[in-house]
Motif scaffolding. Structure first.
Motif, PDB file in Angstrom:
ATOM      1  N   PRO B 121       0.818  -1.143  -0.107  1.00 38.95           N
ATOM      2  CA  PRO B 121      -0.104  -0.004   0.082  1.00 38.95           C
ATOM      3  C   PRO B 121       0.772   1.212  -0.038  1.00 38.95           C
ATOM      4  O   PRO B 121       0.455   2.338  -0.606  1.00 38.95           O
ATOM      5  N   VAL B 122       2.213   1.144   0.433  1.00 39.98           N
ATOM      6  CA  VAL B 122       2.929   2.266   0.468  1.00 39.98           C
ATOM      7  C   VAL B 122       4.218   1.869  -0.178  1.00 39.98           C
ATOM      8  O   VAL B 122       5.115   1.225   0.515  1.00 39.98           O
ATOM      9  N   PRO B 123       4.455   2.036  -1.378  1.00 42.65           N
ATOM     10  CA  PRO B 123       5.808   1.727  -1.970  1.00 42.65           C
ATOM     11  C   PRO B 123       6.913   2.477  -1.633  1.00 42.65           C
ATOM     12  O   PRO B 123       6.892   3.522  -0.868  1.00 42.65           O
ATOM     13  N   TRP B 124       8.115   2.199  -1.791  1.00 47.46           N
ATOM     14  CA  TRP B 124       9.314   3.069  -1.216  1.00 47.46           C
ATOM     15  C   TRP B 124       9.130   4.342  -1.729  1.00 47.46           C
ATOM     16  O   TRP B 124       8.922   4.859  -2.538  1.00 47.46           O
ATOM     17  N   GLN B 125       9.329   5.271  -0.558  1.00 50.04           N
ATOM     18  CA  GLN B 125       9.287   6.690  -0.797  1.00 50.04           C
ATOM     19  C   GLN B 125      10.114   7.218   0.347  1.00 50.04           C
ATOM     20  O   GLN B 125      10.440   6.755   1.669  1.00 50.04           O
ATOM     21  N   ALA B 126      10.710   8.440   0.039  1.00 47.44           N
ATOM     22  CA  ALA B 126      11.468   9.028   1.219  1.00 47.44           C
ATOM     23  C   ALA B 126      10.537   9.270   2.298  1.00 47.44           C
ATOM     24  O   ALA B 126       9.515   9.594   2.336  1.00 47.44           O
ATOM     25  N   ALA B 127      11.310   9.263   3.384  1.00 46.51           N
ATOM     26  CA  ALA B 127      10.623   9.524   4.615  1.00 46.51           C
ATOM     27  C   ALA B 127      10.321  10.881   4.826  1.00 46.51           C
ATOM     28  O   ALA B 127      11.105  11.854   4.170  1.00 46.51           O
ATOM     29  N   GLY B 128       9.206  11.364   5.359  1.00 43.49           N
ATOM     30  CA  GLY B 128       8.728  12.752   5.553  1.00 43.49           C
ATOM     31  C   GLY B 128       7.707  13.105   4.344  1.00 43.49           C
ATOM     32  O   GLY B 128       6.877  14.052   4.586  1.00 43.49           O
ATOM     33  N   ARG B 129       7.744  12.239   3.387  1.00 45.31           N
ATOM     34  CA  ARG B 129       6.572  12.603   2.266  1.00 45.31           C
ATOM     35  C   ARG B 129       5.256  12.200   2.843  1.00 45.31           C
ATOM     36  O   ARG B 129       5.185  11.149   3.726  1.00 45.31           O
ATOM     37  N   PRO B 130       4.009  12.881   2.532  1.00 42.98           N
ATOM     38  CA  PRO B 130       2.920  12.562   3.072  1.00 42.98           C
ATOM     39  C   PRO B 130       2.464  11.110   2.469  1.00 42.98           C
ATOM     40  O   PRO B 130       2.892  10.643   1.406  1.00 42.98           O
ATOM     41  N   ILE B 131       1.840  10.345   3.307  1.00 42.97           N
ATOM     42  CA  ILE B 131       1.577   8.845   2.968  1.00 42.97           C
ATOM     43  C   ILE B 131       0.084   8.800   2.717  1.00 42.97           C
ATOM     44  O   ILE B 131      -0.915   9.090   3.546  1.00 42.97           O
ATOM     45  N   ALA B 132      -0.222   8.230   1.762  1.00 38.59           N
ATOM     46  CA  ALA B 132      -1.683   8.191   1.099  1.00 38.59           C
ATOM     47  C   ALA B 132      -1.925   6.575   1.604  1.00 38.59           C
ATOM     48  O   ALA B 132      -1.275   5.511   1.122  1.00 38.59           O
ATOM     49  N   LEU B 133      -2.538   6.509   2.758  1.00 40.59           N
ATOM     50  CA  LEU B 133      -3.013   5.175   3.019  1.00 40.59           C
ATOM     51  C   LEU B 133      -4.261   4.499   2.659  1.00 40.59           C
ATOM     52  O   LEU B 133      -5.053   4.842   2.520  1.00 40.59           O
ATOM     53  N   ASP B 134      -3.907   3.246   1.842  1.00 42.58           N
ATOM     54  CA  ASP B 134      -5.118   2.420   1.412  1.00 42.58           C
ATOM     55  C   ASP B 134      -4.928   0.930   1.938  1.00 42.58           C
ATOM     56  O   ASP B 134      -4.481   0.060   1.277  1.00 42.58           O
ATOM     57  N   MET B 135      -5.252   1.058   3.312  1.00 39.40           N
ATOM     58  CA  MET B 135      -5.138  -0.433   4.031  1.00 39.40           C
ATOM     59  C   MET B 135      -6.565  -0.897   4.175  1.00 39.40           C
ATOM     60  O   MET B 135      -7.428  -0.131   4.696  1.00 39.40           O
ATOM     61  N   LYS B 136      -6.847  -2.219   3.734  1.00 41.76           N
ATOM     62  CA  LYS B 136      -7.868  -2.695   4.343  1.00 41.76           C
ATOM     63  C   LYS B 136      -7.520  -4.407   4.761  1.00 41.76           C
ATOM     64  O   LYS B 136      -6.429  -4.638   4.373  1.00 41.76           O
ATOM     65  N   ALA B 137      -8.459  -4.841   5.601  1.00 38.99           N
ATOM     66  CA  ALA B 137      -8.198  -6.042   6.257  1.00 38.99           C
ATOM     67  C   ALA B 137      -9.012  -7.091   5.139  1.00 38.99           C
ATOM     68  O   ALA B 137      -9.861  -6.911   4.766  1.00 38.99           O
ATOM     69  N   VAL B 138      -8.380  -8.054   5.124  1.00 33.87           N
ATOM     70  CA  VAL B 138      -8.813  -9.239   4.389  1.00 33.87           C
ATOM     71  C   VAL B 138      -8.735 -10.532   4.950  1.00 33.87           C
ATOM     72  O   VAL B 138      -7.690 -11.194   5.415  1.00 33.87           O
TER      73      VAL B 138
END
Lengths: 382, 297
Positions: B121-138
């Protein structure tokens, strides 16, 4: 009739309970749905679905938080909604049936247990009493069977005393403490007795809860140690053999046969079955599985070079399939091909994947084919 | 190009204890071992290369040592979003944001979760950048082993280290890989894996799709804990929410205070398994956790 009335009463009773809250955690501000939407009128949603705005209607319905109210509205409101246009009753009946199936699909992971009885209510109250079976009903039953596959509900489909077609039915008087079951798939078979898809579904569902996780990390059997938590289900092979000769289901029958051989550690027989599926397979999912599962068997047989080749064939068919990626990369890692393994993982996991991965869906029956089944059902909505 | 790469590497590793050639993984025959050194629960700082004794298949090696404090990190956070822990999904989301906020600007972050398959849901990105979270439970499946394998295969760029923190109950269900394969991968990975045992038991939703698990798959072998230990990491116990964030903070703090021991293997054959031991001979009471070895190729 009595059974249907009881089902409706049960839905009303459950609706009250469910109305008190459907989730265990407090609503999150991140979660979709608003109070206004929760009070949305089912009629307007059904009108939209019936009018062809299917995705939008399902998205609206799937956002509803108050499932208790929805369930109540569904059983109370839909018969009148269908009859409000007698000339188009058949089409409106199909729309109601299609709508509930698509809604269950949209909330399947979390709410199967809250919504599956609406499917059965629709089957018993809306579709089956409406006359001779239609092509829509056939596709609808395929869809409901697929969703039940994701939930792996053998009991819901076949009842507590499921038997294979070649086995004698149990002459057991139903007991008062028997788990309730609508025998949903058996009703589909009664309506479409010659459809090989339902025959296949019956055998596949029979194995659920009895198998030993065919594609996954099952430890190898040690000698003749049969003391496993769930006994092997070789009897299902007998039921699958006639289906291997029926073109419409031959490829999948072979694949299911191979999976049963895997559960007993007979990887030579499994490999033969997966290879036999290949010429009969037309759907991409089944072609993929014939290669992917053959590769898994080849790994068990310690024929690693051939396994690598088969994994690559599978990835040629579905390039971002996570199952073959993980399996092949782990094999490469094990063989010291570190750079190739890392590159493969990075390539697959660096992409946004929208396709379903057949290798991850083999344990869920017809859910493997859900996108096609849903499209076929929609095509019959007129 | 090579000169630029070496220069970049040098810039990445300014704080060096005991040597002056801070070229890090610039040579393919260079072995890098992360080692955490503690007295009781307190990390031990200011050790020099000469304080360590490292053996490779029993042969003492000449090492260089650098504190990881100065090294930018690639941090993989694995959150188990399967049925057994899905009841805590909202707390998990908050945990992800809190944890990502702890990292430094030159660190990288990614999030792995599990549904029917391993998801990013969050690919590698520099720390500090805003995180777009798309987490769901399966619910119904829990491909913990497959997710750990995907995490372990990441190879950080020269001059960086890879820390994996897995928040899971460790109950695998549905992976393609078995525990032994993950254990093998942990021996071949450069990452350090820490397992935070978390469980949201009692919150499982009985109306979700049912689980597809076979009891006894792991045959009671604790593969996750063993994999963590093999990488030089450890096992912890916590709960989703603030406790898990505190546990992560402790892991991160200790990791930054650990050491990177590097050497060019001498006196040993190249291929096969190399068992590595790390000691601080002058202070035998110290607790040292380090990768148990590596596969030469």
């Amino acid at each position: 009739m009595m059974r249907t009335a009881l089902l409706a009463a049960a839905i009303c009773a459950c609706a009250t309970t469910l109305a008190r809250g459907t989730r265990h955690e407090a609503p999150s501000p991140l979660a979709p749905g608003t109070r206004h939407e929760a009070q949305a009128d089912l009629g307007s949603i059904l009108d939209a679905y019936y009018g062809g705005e299917r995705d939008g209607a399902i998205a609206r319905a799937a956002r509803l938080r108050d499932l208790g109210r929805l369930r109540l509205q569904f059983v109370q409101f839909t018969p009148g909604w269908i009859e409000s246009d007698p000339a188009r009753a058949a089409a409106r009946r199909a729309a109601v049936a299609g709508f509930i199936v698509e809604l269950v699909a949209a909330r399947l992971e979390d709410d199967w247990g809250r919504l599956s009885d609406l499917i059965e209510w629709t089957c018993a109250q809306i579709l089956r009493p409406s006359g001779p079976p239609t092509e829509f009903e056939r596709k609808w039953h395929m869809a409901t069977t697929a969703l039940a596959g994701r939930a792996r509900t053998r009991l819901w489909l076949l009842g507590p005393y499921a038997r294979l077609p070649h086995q004698k039915p149990l002459k057991r008087v139903p007991q008062k403490d028997d788990p309730p079951s609508p025998l949903h798939l058996m009703h589909a078979i009664e309506r479409f007795p010659d459809d090989p898809q339902f025959q296949l579904a019956r055998v596949v569902a029979w194995t659920w809860g009895r198998d030993a996780e065919p594609i996954r990390n099952v430890p190898p059997r040690e000698g003749n140690d049969w003391r496993v938590p769930r006994p092997p289900q070789l009897e299902a092979v007998t039921a699958l053999e006639p289906l291997q000769a029926v073109p419409a289901v031959a490829a999948e029958a072979w694949i299911r046969t191979g999976l049963i051989h895997v559960t007993v550690g007979d990887h030579v027989a499994a490999l033969k079955a997966f290879e036999a599926a290949r010429p009969a397979a037309s759907a991409t999912q089944l072609k993929y599985l014939s290669h992917f599962l053959a590769a898994r068997s080849l790994e068990w047989l310690n024929r690693q070079d051939e396994a690598v080749t088969e994994y690559r064939h599978a990835l040629d068919l579905v390039p971002v399939a996570e199952s073959a990626t993980v399996a092949l990369a782990s094999l490469q890692f094990l063989r010291g091909e570190h750079d190739a393994s890392v590159a493969l993982i990075d390539t697959t996991f660096g992409k946004t994947v929208t396709e379903t991965d057949p290798g991850r869906l083999t344990g869920y029956g017809f859910y493997l084919h859900w996108p096609e089944i849903k499209a076929a059902m929609r095509a019959e909505l007129k | 190009m090579i000169a630029r790469a070496i220069l970049l590497t040098l810039l990445c590793c300014p704080a060096v204890a005991g040597f002056d050639q801070a070229v890090f993984r610039a040579r393919t025959d260079l072995v890098a071992i992360s080692a955490s050194v503690k007295r009781g629960n307190a990390p031990v700082a200011n050790l020099k290369a000469a304080d360590f004794r490292v053996t490779d298949n029993g042969v003492a090696q000449s090492i260089e040592a650098v504190t990881i404090e100065s090294v930018p990190l690639d941090v993989t956070l694995f959150m188990d979003t399967s049925g057994s822990t899905a009841g805590a999904l909202d707390r998990m989301k908050k945990n992800v944001l809190s944890i990502a906020a702890m990292l430094r600007p030159d660190d990288q972050f990614r999030l792995l979760t599990i549904g029917l398959s391993v998801e990013v849901p969050v690919p590698w990105q520099a720390a500090g950048r805003p995180i777009a979270l798309d987490m769901k439970a399966v619910p119904g499946i829990s491909v913990v082993y497959d997710a750990l394998f995907v995490a372990l295969t990441h190879t950080p760029a020269p001059g960086r280290r890879h820390l994996i923190v897995a928040m899971t109950d460790g109950q695998d269900c549905g992976s393609l890989l078995d525990g032994a394969r993950v254990l093998d991968a942990s021996a071949r990975s450069e990452a350090v894996l820490h397992w935070i045992y978390v469980s949201a038991s009692g919150e499982f939703d009985q109306f979700s799709v049912s689980a597809w698990c076979t009891p006894g798959d792991a045959r009671h072998v604790d593969y996750v804990a063993q994999s963590a230990a093999r990488t030089g990491g450890d096992s912890h116990r916590s709960r989703f929410g603030d406790p898990a964030v505190r546990t992560f903070a402790q892991i991160l703090d200790e990791f930054r205070q650990s050491y990177m021991l590097r050497y060019s293997p001498q006196g040993v054959t190249t291929r096969g398994w190399h068992a590595v031991t790390v000691a601080v001979p002058a202070q035998p009471a110290l607790t040292i956790k380090a990768r148990s070895g590596y596969f030469g190729s």
